[in-house]
Design a protein around this motif. Structure first.
Motif, PDB file in Angstrom:
ATOM      1  N   MET A  13       3.651  10.303  -0.673  1.00 28.72           N
ATOM      2  CA  MET A  13       4.095   9.060  -0.040  1.00 28.72           C
ATOM      3  C   MET A  13       3.807   9.064   1.451  1.00 28.72           C
ATOM      4  O   MET A  13       3.401   8.048   2.027  1.00 28.72           O
ATOM      5  CB  MET A  13       5.591   8.854  -0.284  1.00 28.72           C
ATOM      6  CG  MET A  13       5.938   8.385  -1.683  1.00 28.72           C
ATOM      7  SD  MET A  13       7.637   7.770  -1.781  1.00 28.72           S
ATOM      8  CE  MET A  13       8.546   9.232  -1.286  1.00 28.72           C
ATOM      9  N   LEU A  14       4.030  10.213   2.102  1.00 27.17           N
ATOM     10  CA  LEU A  14       3.772  10.306   3.540  1.00 27.17           C
ATOM     11  C   LEU A  14       2.295  10.081   3.839  1.00 27.17           C
ATOM     12  O   LEU A  14       1.945   9.378   4.796  1.00 27.17           O
ATOM     13  CB  LEU A  14       4.234  11.664   4.062  1.00 27.17           C
ATOM     14  CG  LEU A  14       4.031  11.903   5.561  1.00 27.17           C
ATOM     15  CD1 LEU A  14       4.834  10.891   6.371  1.00 27.17           C
ATOM     16  CD2 LEU A  14       4.443  13.326   5.939  1.00 27.17           C
ATOM     17  N   LYS A  15       1.422  10.646   3.024  1.00 29.17           N
ATOM     18  CA  LYS A  15      -0.020  10.454   3.231  1.00 29.17           C
ATOM     19  C   LYS A  15      -0.392   8.992   3.049  1.00 29.17           C
ATOM     20  O   LYS A  15      -1.193   8.439   3.824  1.00 29.17           O
ATOM     21  CB  LYS A  15      -0.815  11.332   2.258  1.00 29.17           C
ATOM     22  CG  LYS A  15      -2.322  11.088   2.345  1.00 29.17           C
ATOM     23  CD  LYS A  15      -3.102  12.059   1.517  1.00 29.17           C
ATOM     24  CE  LYS A  15      -4.589  11.701   1.494  1.00 29.17           C
ATOM     25  NZ  LYS A  15      -5.165  11.509   2.837  1.00 29.17           N
ATOM     26  N   LEU A  16       0.183   8.341   2.036  1.00 28.93           N
ATOM     27  CA  LEU A  16      -0.108   6.933   1.808  1.00 28.93           C
ATOM     28  C   LEU A  16       0.318   6.093   2.999  1.00 28.93           C
ATOM     29  O   LEU A  16      -0.430   5.219   3.464  1.00 28.93           O
ATOM     30  CB  LEU A  16       0.594   6.452   0.535  1.00 28.93           C
ATOM     31  CG  LEU A  16       0.478   4.950   0.239  1.00 28.93           C
ATOM     32  CD1 LEU A  16      -0.976   4.537   0.075  1.00 28.93           C
ATOM     33  CD2 LEU A  16       1.276   4.588  -1.004  1.00 28.93           C
ATOM     34  N   VAL A  17       1.518   6.341   3.509  1.00 27.03           N
ATOM     35  CA  VAL A  17       2.015   5.581   4.661  1.00 27.03           C
ATOM     36  C   VAL A  17       1.126   5.817   5.880  1.00 27.03           C
ATOM     37  O   VAL A  17       0.767   4.878   6.606  1.00 27.03           O
ATOM     38  CB  VAL A  17       3.482   5.954   4.960  1.00 27.03           C
ATOM     39  CG1 VAL A  17       3.933   5.323   6.274  1.00 27.03           C
ATOM     40  CG2 VAL A  17       4.391   5.492   3.824  1.00 27.03           C
ATOM     41  N   VAL A  24      -5.328   2.286   8.458  1.00 26.43           N
ATOM     42  CA  VAL A  24      -6.070   1.086   8.068  1.00 26.43           C
ATOM     43  C   VAL A  24      -5.634  -0.108   8.906  1.00 26.43           C
ATOM     44  O   VAL A  24      -6.459  -0.922   9.349  1.00 26.43           O
ATOM     45  CB  VAL A  24      -5.876   0.809   6.564  1.00 26.43           C
ATOM     46  CG1 VAL A  24      -6.428  -0.571   6.201  1.00 26.43           C
ATOM     47  CG2 VAL A  24      -6.559   1.876   5.728  1.00 26.43           C
ATOM     48  N   ALA A  25      -4.318  -0.232   9.137  1.00 26.82           N
ATOM     49  CA  ALA A  25      -3.811  -1.348   9.946  1.00 26.82           C
ATOM     50  C   ALA A  25      -4.348  -1.276  11.373  1.00 26.82           C
ATOM     51  O   ALA A  25      -4.725  -2.300  11.958  1.00 26.82           O
ATOM     52  CB  ALA A  25      -2.284  -1.334   9.953  1.00 26.82           C
ATOM     53  N   ARG A  26      -4.391  -0.076  11.939  1.00 23.33           N
ATOM     54  CA  ARG A  26      -4.931   0.076  13.304  1.00 23.33           C
ATOM     55  C   ARG A  26      -6.424  -0.246  13.344  1.00 23.33           C
ATOM     56  O   ARG A  26      -6.918  -0.845  14.305  1.00 23.33           O
ATOM     57  CB  ARG A  26      -4.664   1.495  13.810  1.00 23.33           C
ATOM     58  CG  ARG A  26      -3.229   1.734  14.255  1.00 23.33           C
ATOM     59  CD  ARG A  26      -3.122   3.008  15.077  1.00 23.33           C
ATOM     60  NE  ARG A  26      -3.377   4.188  14.261  1.00 23.33           N
ATOM     61  CZ  ARG A  26      -2.424   4.902  13.660  1.00 23.33           C
ATOM     62  NH1 ARG A  26      -1.164   4.530  13.774  1.00 23.33           N
ATOM     63  NH2 ARG A  26      -2.734   5.959  12.937  1.00 23.33           N
ATOM     64  N   ILE A  27      -7.135   0.168  12.294  1.00 26.55           N
ATOM     65  CA  ILE A  27      -8.572  -0.102  12.246  1.00 26.55           C
ATOM     66  C   ILE A  27      -8.827  -1.598  12.192  1.00 26.55           C
ATOM     67  O   ILE A  27      -9.656  -2.150  12.929  1.00 26.55           O
ATOM     68  CB  ILE A  27      -9.204   0.612  11.031  1.00 26.55           C
ATOM     69  CG1 ILE A  27      -9.231   2.126  11.261  1.00 26.55           C
ATOM     70  CG2 ILE A  27     -10.615   0.100  10.776  1.00 26.55           C
ATOM     71  CD1 ILE A  27      -9.624   2.924  10.038  1.00 26.55           C
ATOM     72  N   PHE A  36      -8.498   1.339  -1.841  1.00 26.12           N
ATOM     73  CA  PHE A  36      -7.855   1.513  -3.141  1.00 26.12           C
ATOM     74  C   PHE A  36      -8.852   1.567  -4.297  1.00 26.12           C
ATOM     75  O   PHE A  36      -8.446   1.545  -5.451  1.00 26.12           O
ATOM     76  CB  PHE A  36      -6.813   0.418  -3.415  1.00 26.12           C
ATOM     77  CG  PHE A  36      -5.571   0.573  -2.590  1.00 26.12           C
ATOM     78  CD1 PHE A  36      -4.667   1.575  -2.828  1.00 26.12           C
ATOM     79  CD2 PHE A  36      -5.325  -0.305  -1.545  1.00 26.12           C
ATOM     80  CE1 PHE A  36      -3.537   1.716  -2.060  1.00 26.12           C
ATOM     81  CE2 PHE A  36      -4.188  -0.179  -0.771  1.00 26.12           C
ATOM     82  CZ  PHE A  36      -3.291   0.839  -1.030  1.00 26.12           C
ATOM     83  N   TYR A  37     -10.145   1.638  -3.992  1.00 24.03           N
ATOM     84  CA  TYR A  37     -11.094   1.749  -5.094  1.00 24.03           C
ATOM     85  C   TYR A  37     -11.075   3.164  -5.625  1.00 24.03           C
ATOM     86  O   TYR A  37     -11.079   4.135  -4.875  1.00 24.03           O
ATOM     87  CB  TYR A  37     -12.508   1.395  -4.642  1.00 24.03           C
ATOM     88  CG  TYR A  37     -13.499   1.448  -5.784  1.00 24.03           C
ATOM     89  CD1 TYR A  37     -13.685   0.344  -6.614  1.00 24.03           C
ATOM     90  CD2 TYR A  37     -14.220   2.603  -6.054  1.00 24.03           C
ATOM     91  CE1 TYR A  37     -14.575   0.386  -7.670  1.00 24.03           C
ATOM     92  CE2 TYR A  37     -15.115   2.653  -7.108  1.00 24.03           C
ATOM     93  CZ  TYR A  37     -15.277   1.551  -7.912  1.00 24.03           C
ATOM     94  OH  TYR A  37     -16.161   1.599  -8.965  1.00 24.03           O
ATOM     95  N   THR A  77      -4.261  12.040  -7.773  1.00 21.42           N
ATOM     96  CA  THR A  77      -3.194  11.834  -6.795  1.00 21.42           C
ATOM     97  C   THR A  77      -3.673  11.180  -5.509  1.00 21.42           C
ATOM     98  O   THR A  77      -2.912  11.021  -4.580  1.00 21.42           O
ATOM     99  CB  THR A  77      -2.547  13.196  -6.449  1.00 21.42           C
ATOM    100  OG1 THR A  77      -3.559  14.065  -5.922  1.00 21.42           O
ATOM    101  CG2 THR A  77      -1.934  13.825  -7.685  1.00 21.42           C
ATOM    102  N   GLY A  78      -4.940  10.819  -5.402  1.00 16.30           N
ATOM    103  CA  GLY A  78      -5.429  10.214  -4.173  1.00 16.30           C
ATOM    104  C   GLY A  78      -4.868   8.815  -3.977  1.00 16.30           C
ATOM    105  O   GLY A  78      -4.464   8.138  -4.915  1.00 16.30           O
ATOM    106  N   THR A  79      -4.876   8.377  -2.727  1.00 16.48           N
ATOM    107  CA  THR A  79      -4.360   7.045  -2.415  1.00 16.48           C
ATOM    108  C   THR A  79      -5.435   5.976  -2.515  1.00 16.48           C
ATOM    109  O   THR A  79      -5.124   4.791  -2.533  1.00 16.48           O
ATOM    110  CB  THR A  79      -3.780   7.022  -0.986  1.00 16.48           C
ATOM    111  OG1 THR A  79      -4.846   7.269  -0.052  1.00 16.48           O
ATOM    112  CG2 THR A  79      -2.690   8.076  -0.824  1.00 16.48           C
TER     113      THR A  79
END
Length: 350
Positions: A176-180, A186-189, A298-299, A309-311
């Motif tokens: 979960m931490l990695k996903l966040v 992504v948001a910063r990019i 998410f692809y 387990t990848g995001t």
């Protein structure tokens, strides 16, 4: 006038046509009455001329108004249609299309409008997929942690199994931490807030540190990592070391994720005109049809989302970071034989 491709020419020809119609009408009326004017006195002649031109002007205005109304209505019909569809798109109906019949500026505008509607529809679908994927990737670990927590509170887990379930809870929390963190990146990019600060740094040492730091992941997956270089001395590069660290970590994690147990991953560092870094695994590989899509958020080439387990954000972040460094990343893959990711960085002096 559909064959005329310029709306300016359409309006110009329309104006000329209106003038011709008006003058023809005036001429015909004047010609009809000219024979009776010469027998009238001068005063009556002037009065007759005034009446004639007033009447002619009135007829010309009517004819001109009718022509202008219908021609303007026909010319501006696509604009009114675009206005109607724009209001529907503003309400979220992105499947609307403008029917393009003309090849002039308005026709080009209609094509651009349809392209915009298609792009908005794609973005809306991406938003829906984004929410669905994030919800899924957050719900799964949260459900696991909640279930384990209840089992601990109910004291239904044997003492000898507690360590195992604590480890699972830790892994789900890290997921979960990695996903966040990936979502924040992504948001910063997308907001243009991801800054690149390029400096000269020891690329060879950075790669060694990343491999050493990730050793627990290799041990857990039972995957060995081999560092290969064609240069006896350390290689120095000019880039943002923190962001390149993130790129290498994501690529190695991706390689380990798709490697089978007791397999190995190669991290290859070469020095030519530029510093070249390759991450090679000998796992399942990627289909050629999927290679262009692996950079999408998410692809996942593996459609099943349960045993991986990848995001689905790591490679997208890699691509964005390398784009900011103005360098490409190359992918070579073969089903059943593995995948190699390769990118280059400018060389810097020590």
């Amino acid at each position: 006038m559909i064959w005329i491709r310029s709306i300016f020419l359409k309006l110009f020809i329309t104006y000329i046509a209106i003038l011709i119609v008006s003058h023809v009408a005036s001429y015909l009326l004047f010609q009809h009455n000219i024979t009776s004017i010469h027998v009238i006195s001068e005063l009556n002649h002037l009065h007759e001329m005034k009446s004639l031109f007033v009447f002619t002007s009135f007829i010309s205005i009517i004819i001109t108004g009718i022509f202008a109304y219908y021609l303007s209505k026909k010319i501006t019909a696509p604009l009114r249609e675009m206005n109607r569809i724009a209001l529907q798109i503003a309400k979220g109906q992105f499947n609307q299309q403008v029917e393009v019949k003309n090849r002039d500026e308005i026709g080009e505008l209609g094509k651009t409008f349809n392209y915009m509607a298609n792009e908005l529809s794609s973005l809306d679908q991406m938003r829906k997929d984004f929410v669905a994927n994030v919800s899924h990737d957050l719900r799964s670990p949260l459900t696991s942690i909640l279930g384990f927590s209840k089992a601990f509170l109910d004291e239904t887990i044997p003492e000898e199994r507690k360590h195992h379930y604590f480890t699972l809870m830790k892994e789900q929390s890290e997921r979960m931490l990695k996903l966040v963190n990936d979502l924040l990146d992504v948001a910063r990019i997308e907001a243009g807030q991801l800054e690149i600060r390029t400096v000269s740094f020891n690329l060879s040492e950075l790669v060694r540190q990343v491999v050493a730091r990730m050793e627990p992941e290799f041990v857990k997956k039972q995957v060995s990592v081999e560092l290969i270089s064609n240069c006896e001395q350390d290689i120095y590069a000019h880039a943002d070391p923190n962001k390149i660290d993130q790129v290498i970590v994501n690529l190695i994690q991706n390689a380990v994720q798709f490697s089978s147990n007791n397999s190995y991953v190669e991290v290859i560092l070469n020095k030519e005109e530029q510093a070249e870094i390759s991450i090679r695994d000998y796992g399942s590989g990627i289909r050629q049809d999927d290679i262009e899509s692996i950079w999408d958020r998410f692809y996942k080439a593996e459609r099943s989302r349960t045993h991986k387990t990848g995001t689905g954000l790591g490679l997208s972040i890699v691509k964005h970071i390398l784009d900011l460094h103005h360098t490409d990343i190359r992918v070579e893959s073969e089903i059943g034989k593995g995948t190699t990711f390769t990118f280059k960085l400018p060389i810097s002096s020590n």
